[in-house]
Design an enzyme around this catalytic site. Structure first.
Site, PDB file in Angstrom:
ATOM      1  N   ASP A 430      -9.821 -26.395 137.434  1.00 35.99           N
ATOM      2  CA  ASP A 430     -10.833 -26.583 136.400  1.00 35.99           C
ATOM      3  C   ASP A 430     -10.262 -27.597 135.397  1.00 35.99           C
ATOM      4  OD1 ASP A 430     -13.039 -26.095 134.657  1.00 35.99           O
ATOM      5  OD2 ASP A 430     -11.825 -24.676 133.533  1.00 35.99           O
ATOM      6  N   GLU A 546     -17.369 -34.606 117.443  1.00 31.63           N
ATOM      7  CA  GLU A 546     -18.100 -34.763 116.177  1.00 31.63           C
ATOM      8  C   GLU A 546     -17.227 -34.342 114.997  1.00 31.63           C
ATOM      9  OE1 GLU A 546     -22.479 -34.119 115.955  1.00 31.63           O
ATOM     10  OE2 GLU A 546     -21.733 -36.155 116.131  1.00 31.63           O
ATOM     11  N   PHE A 593     -27.871 -36.749 120.910  1.00 33.41           N
ATOM     12  CA  PHE A 593     -27.156 -37.152 122.123  1.00 33.41           C
ATOM     13  C   PHE A 593     -27.653 -36.345 123.319  1.00 33.41           C
ATOM     14  CE2 PHE A 593     -23.827 -36.696 125.246  1.00 33.41           C
ATOM     15  CZ  PHE A 593     -23.317 -37.982 125.360  1.00 33.41           C
ATOM     16  N   ASP A 733     -18.113 -30.593 133.373  1.00 33.41           N
ATOM     17  CA  ASP A 733     -18.266 -31.610 132.334  1.00 33.41           C
ATOM     18  C   ASP A 733     -18.890 -32.898 132.870  1.00 33.41           C
ATOM     19  OD1 ASP A 733     -18.047 -32.185 129.663  1.00 33.41           O
ATOM     20  OD2 ASP A 733     -15.949 -31.601 129.555  1.00 33.41           O
ATOM     21  N   LYS A 846     -18.316 -24.894 142.910  1.00 36.85           N
ATOM     22  CA  LYS A 846     -16.842 -24.841 142.870  1.00 36.85           C
ATOM     23  C   LYS A 846     -16.318 -23.956 144.004  1.00 36.85           C
ATOM     24  CE  LYS A 846     -15.994 -25.581 137.921  1.00 36.85           C
ATOM     25  NZ  LYS A 846     -15.281 -25.070 136.753  1.00 36.85           N
TER      26      LYS A 846
END
Length: 924
Positions: A430, A546, A593, A733, A846
């Site tokens: 991962d 951020e 975003f 991700d 996965k």
């Protein structure tokens, strides 16, 4: 009270009005027409879990288990495990035969050793599973507030929850089941959710309840609340949800925007109210997991083959002996005289009867099998079990794998697989929380074509160590040790005297630097919170990036300190007077975003009345949006961005432009029309409007943020690669993030040719908006197959040089690559590459990739992860290693071995694995 007022102010912010894209009203889509049909038949009676209609549906309870056995299955399942071992089964047969007159010894001498071996192994298995049970009890006994009637909410254990219960979940708590969001502490029923435990993404997701339920913000509001939810049946898809809510005679559409998944965490929101729709085994995270498997080591399987060989020897001895015995018995009686009188054949029944010599031979064969059974070493299994337990103790007590900071030693949760650690050929890892720490640091930036920041990243250090030279930063001559110090402020590891401490005003392009940091201080969705004791401001952000940007702006003199519904206040240095002033920016729109937009913009009005569009985004979408006059620093900025990428940093391009009032009025009108559209292509209409305003930008520069790797990750991966172990990264991700981390942890190098397989091209997106689903699926599969074939051709053209290639594939493509008729060619391509990165992978994918590598390559596979999304992968691999990190204990509970940091994998495999394999192999 500063904190209280800060929180009151925060609750008043209505994000649905602030956000331009996700603030659109819910509308019915084609999938909603399937409600009530097969696969979409679930009915939830909200606030009425005790009603006869609800109870008649027999939905499962909310108890979740990760144990291999239950009280009822322990005996049969454990006995099955024991008698899978050939030797144990052989001795069971011998034990049964020992009760017959054929036995050359007493039954006790055959049964007692076998019983001891079986009970000793079952006891060890039972103890290991009991530890898992203890962790299950801890999770299932967590408490949450549940509506008991009359507007009263009481604490109840997770395991007692039922479908239809109304829950109140507090800030920083995990959701105990899959919920539909009804309302939150914000007036417009929005909440922030951290899904890191499910998909590995660190940025927070914004969820929003239906407009019709947002008024349910007090406990008493639920006294008379009744509604029906009709939705899809339990399934493993984390990113889709279709349902309708019937409330007061009207129907309202439900989408993933209202779904809160078990395993995710409530963040930046004081509380939410939600209704339970999926419990326990029906929740999406559990649907993504698999049954705890029974794992056997390679040596154990080889021992079975050795036992077969030894059994063949015993069988051969007994067979030839019984044939000779039969012949001798037949010839024993000659001329009325017994040759072997000492056997007293006249006293025996059939065993030595010359008249029934064939039967005597068969009985002799069975007796010989029992007599020679000691050729097969039953004690070997017990000896190996004892040795494995001792080896587990060595692993648990290893001071070099003890993480002092969190007080966590290594923990071998099962001792069956110790020697497998020395045979690992492929590691499937991962990313978030396993390779990285989930913390971002602002380390460098490029403004007006000038590079700032003297920090050195871990990647640069690792590259330097491989070259064997001492790293000296050209800008200031400092050594690696000087620049790699721990940052004084979390999230800020930037050092450059040219722009720190207000020195930026003396720079040639001070006006551009000012605009750059103004953009960082204003272009975000961060919420400031003031500590009432110290007066210090902390920030609650949607993502670590951020937060790092806002902290960097503050440390460099542009402090964002207050946010209201429509304004942002910043303390900054005035270029003219040289004094710190408070500036107010009126926030008109936030174009947030998304993974498809790859950028974020805000439209603000400053105190001088100027309308500004401030934009930050990925270089792949930002450079093309620059105006001809705004490209002044493009070449230098591109060069700096490439350097930052080489150093494993995550980069964003910053740009802005001034808007005139007429242009803004047209934009407001069009975006309002697009948001209120009820057509299926509403999102496309919104994108079209934002595309038109986010262009003709003026480039300011670029930021570079380091996604902090765990200590020692690049070196560890380097050592494992030297040992011939291949590493695959499977992450939920985004592709850009995964590629950055690939460079950061030495998996990818600039000289590698990247074979990228994805379905995110404009042509594919256009295709998905039209046509039949079956036709689209066939076209997408064909596209993936073509990309895989093209990749294989590149590999072949290079002469099979695996070190020169890296394969990067996204989740959508992976779904087709794992289909029965494609997975073989996909595996061939993947094995031919030095590194493989699978992005946007679901937990199920996965596990499927792990199974494919395990069965297809024939190598021992090790999976390592730290979140609930990694459980399937850990269970599917030959060895599952859980990281006891920040993402809860779900992965550790399903793992075979738990360690605190990825870097300990080097010692676990190359030291303990080597020792365990050598010692057990020698012993056998």
């Amino acid at each position: 009270m500063a904190t209280v007022s800060g929180r009151r102010r925060k609750r008043k912010i209505q994000f649905s009005k602030l956000f331009t894209l996700t603030g659109a009203k819910a509308c019915f889509k084609p999938d909603h027409s399937k409600i009530g049909r097969s696969g979409f038949s679930r009915v939830v009676f909200c606030n009425q879990p005790d009603s006869p209609e609800a109870e008649s549906r027999n939905y499962c309870d909310n108890y979740v288990r990760t144990t291999k056995y239950t009280l009822t299955t322990f005996l049969p399942k454990s006995l099955f495990e024991q008698f899978r071992r050939v030797a144990n089964f052989y001795f069971l047969v011998v034990g049964i035969l020992s009760f017959t007159p054929l036995a050359p010894y007493t039954a006790v001498s055959a049964i007692v050793p076998l019983t001891f071996v079986i009970l000793a192994t079952m006891f060890k298995e039972g103890v290991e599973d009991w530890r898992r049970k203890q962790q299950d009890i801890e999770v299932n006994s967590r408490k949450v507030r549940v509506h008991r009637g009359n507007g009263n909410f009481d604490l109840r254990e997770w395991k007692t929850l039922r479908v239809g219960d109304i829950l109140r979940v507090e800030k920083n708590e995990f959701f105990p089941a899959d919920l539909v969001l009804l309302s939150s502490s914000y007036e417009d029923a929005v909440c922030y959710v951290e899904t890191m435990n499910l998909d590995g993404e660190t940025n927070l997701k914004l969820k929003q309840g239906l407009e019709v339920t947002l008024s349910l913000r007090e406990e008493l509001n639920f006294r008379d609340f009744e509604a029906f939810i009709k939705c899809e049946d339990p399934n493993a898809n984390l990113y889709s949800f279709v349902g309708t809510m019937d409330l007061k005679g009207a129907k309202y559409p439900l989408s993933p925007q209202q779904l809160l998944l078990r395993g995710s965490k409530l963040r930046n929101t004081d509380y939410i109210y939600g209704v339970v729709i999926f419990t326990g085994p029906d929740t999406k995270v559990v649907q993504n997991s698999t049954e705890p498997p029974s794992k056997r080591s390679m040596i154990e399987r080889k021992m079975d083959k050795i036992i077969y060989l030894m059994f063949l020897m015993v069988f051969s001895l007994a067979f030839f002996g019984s044939v000779l015995f039969g012949i001798s018995t037949r010839d024993d009686f000659q001329n009325g005289v017994m040759k072997r009188w000492y056997l007293k054949p006249d006293d025996s029944s059939i065993f030595f009867d010359p008249k029934r010599a064939p039967m005597a031979a068969i009985y002799h064969f069975l007796t010989a099998l029992m007599l020679n059974s000691y050729f097969i070493p039953i004690s070997l299994y017990v000896s190996i079990e004892i040795v494995k337990v001792l080896q587990s103790i060595f692993i648990n007590q290893d001071i070099h794998m003890y993480y002092e900071e969190a007080d966590k030693p290594a923990h071998a949760r099962t001792s069956n697989l110790n020697e497998e650690l020395g045979q690992v050929g492929t590691i499937l890892s991962d990313k978030t929380g396993t390779l990285t720490c989930n913390s971002m640091e602002f380390i460098k930036c490029s403004i007006a074509g000038t590079a700032y920041g003297r920090g050195v990243t871990e990647v640069e250090m690792a590259m330097d160590r491989r070259k064997g030279s001492a790293l000296v930063n050209q800008s200031n001559g400092n050594s690696e040790d000087a620049v790699a110090a721990e940052p004084a402020v979390k999230g800020f590891n930037f050092r450059d005297e040219r722009i720190m401490d207000g020195n930026w005003v003396a720079e040639t392009r001070a006006d551009v630097i000012q605009r750059f940091f103004q953009l960082l201080a204003v272009c975000h969705t961060v919420i400031p919170e003031v500590d009432e004791d110290t007066g210090k401001i902390s920030y609650e952000a949607e993502s670590p990036d951020e937060a790092a940007f806002v902290i960097a702006a503050r440390e460099l003199g542009f402090e964002f300190f207050t946010r209201t519904q429509t304004t942002i206040s910043v303390r900054e240095l005035d270029l003219v007077t040289g004094e710190r002033v408070e500036r107010l920016y009126k926030v008109l729109n936030v174009l947030e975003f998304s993974s498809s937009r790859k950028r974020m913009s805000v439209i603000v009005q400053d105190q001088d009345g100027k309308l500004l569009l401030l934009c930050k985004g990925a270089d792949s979408v930002m450079f093309e949006r620059l105006s001809e006059s705004g490209r002044k620093y493009e070449k230098e900025t591109r060069d700096h961005v490439n350097e930052y990428a080489d150093a494993g940093l995550r980069t964003l391009i910053l740009a802005y432009r001034e808007l005139d009032e007429n242009e803004y009025e047209v934009f407001t009108e069009r975006i309002s029309e697009a948001k209120n559209s009820v057509s299926a292509d509403r999102e496309a209409l919104i994108d079209e409007v934002t595309e038109k305003i986010e262009k003709n930008l003026v480039l300011l520069g670029a930021t570079a943020v380091e996604d902090k790797l765990q200590n020692g990750v690049p070196d560890c991966i380097d050592k494992l690669a030297q040992a011939g172990i291949k590493i695959w990264v499977l992450t939920g991700d985004k592709m850009e993030t995964a590629i950055n981390i690939g460079f950061a942890c030495s998996l990818l190098r600039r000289d590698m040719k990247q074979i990228i397989i994805n379905l995110e091209t404009p042509e594919i997106q256009q295709l998905e908006k039209s046509g039949e689903k079956d036709a689209i699926a066939a076209a997408l599969k064909e596209n993936v197959l073509r990309q895989i074939t093209s990749g294989k051709a590149q590999l072949k053209a290079s002469g099979g040089n695996a070190k020169a290639f890296a394969l990067i594939i996204d989740g959508k493509s992976l779904a087709y690559a794992l289909e029965e008729d494609v997975k073989g060619i996909f595996l061939e391509l993947a094995i031919g590459c030095a590194s493989v990165i699978c992005c946007r992978s679901s937990p199920k994918q996965k596990a499927l990739v792990t199974r494919l590598v395990k069965t297809g390559s024939g190598q021992t596979t090790l999976a390592i992860g730290d979140g609930a999304n990694d459980v399937g992968m850990l269970q599917e691999a030959d060895i599952g290693v859980g990281i006891s990190g920040v993402e809860g204990m779900q992965a550790v509970m399903s793992s075979d071995i738990a360690i605190a940091q990825f870097r300990y994998l080097e010692r676990l495999l190359l030291v303990h694995g080597h020792w365990c394999y050598r010692r057990i192999a020698k012993m056998v």
